[in-house]
Motif scaffolding. Structure first.
Motif, mmCIF file in Angstrom:
data_model
loop_
_atom_site.group_PDB
_atom_site.id
_atom_site.type_symbol
_atom_site.label_atom_id
_atom_site.label_comp_id
_atom_site.label_asym_id
_atom_site.label_seq_id
_atom_site.Cartn_x
_atom_site.Cartn_y
_atom_site.Cartn_z
ATOM 1 N N THR A 24 17.174 44.974 63.426
ATOM 2 C CA THR A 24 17.372 44.700 61.999
ATOM 3 C C THR A 24 18.268 45.795 61.421
ATOM 4 O O THR A 24 18.039 46.980 61.685
ATOM 5 C CB THR A 24 16.024 44.686 61.256
ATOM 6 O OG1 THR A 24 15.175 43.721 61.876
ATOM 7 C CG2 THR A 24 16.194 44.364 59.787
ATOM 8 N N GLN A 28 18.768 46.878 55.555
ATOM 9 C CA GLN A 28 17.694 45.932 55.234
ATOM 10 C C GLN A 28 16.333 46.594 55.371
ATOM 11 O O GLN A 28 15.423 46.347 54.576
ATOM 12 C CB GLN A 28 17.745 44.712 56.146
ATOM 13 C CG GLN A 28 18.840 43.749 55.815
ATOM 14 C CD GLN A 28 18.783 42.520 56.719
ATOM 15 O OE1 GLN A 28 18.175 42.521 57.776
ATOM 16 N NE2 GLN A 28 19.424 41.468 56.277
ATOM 17 N N ARG A 31 15.829 49.040 52.349
ATOM 18 C CA ARG A 31 16.032 48.526 50.996
ATOM 19 C C ARG A 31 14.713 48.566 50.219
ATOM 20 O O ARG A 31 13.675 48.151 50.713
ATOM 21 C CB ARG A 31 16.566 47.102 51.049
ATOM 22 C CG ARG A 31 16.812 46.488 49.693
ATOM 23 C CD ARG A 31 17.355 45.089 49.774
ATOM 24 N NE ARG A 31 17.075 44.493 51.076
ATOM 25 C CZ ARG A 31 17.822 43.575 51.665
ATOM 26 N NH1 ARG A 31 18.878 43.118 51.073
ATOM 27 N NH2 ARG A 31 17.499 43.096 52.835
#
Length: 47
Positions: A24, A28, A31
């Motif tokens: 990932t 992300q 965040r």
């Protein structure tokens, strides 16, 4: 994001590691989500 939520968020480090190892993207993973409706930064505080 600090102005909206100065307390930070509750997160599971093991889930964060698993997401990283699964590929990932880091932006992300790190965040900061918006606060749920009706919650304040103090709702994110854990003792």
């Amino acid at each position: 994001a600090y102005e909206e939520n100065f307390m930070g968020i509750v997160f599971d480090p093991e889930e964060m590691i698993a997401a990283y190892e699964a590929g990932t993207p880091l932006d992300q993973i790190t965040r900061r989500p918006t606060l749920p409706t009706g919650m304040s930064p103090w709702d994110m505080h854990r003792e």
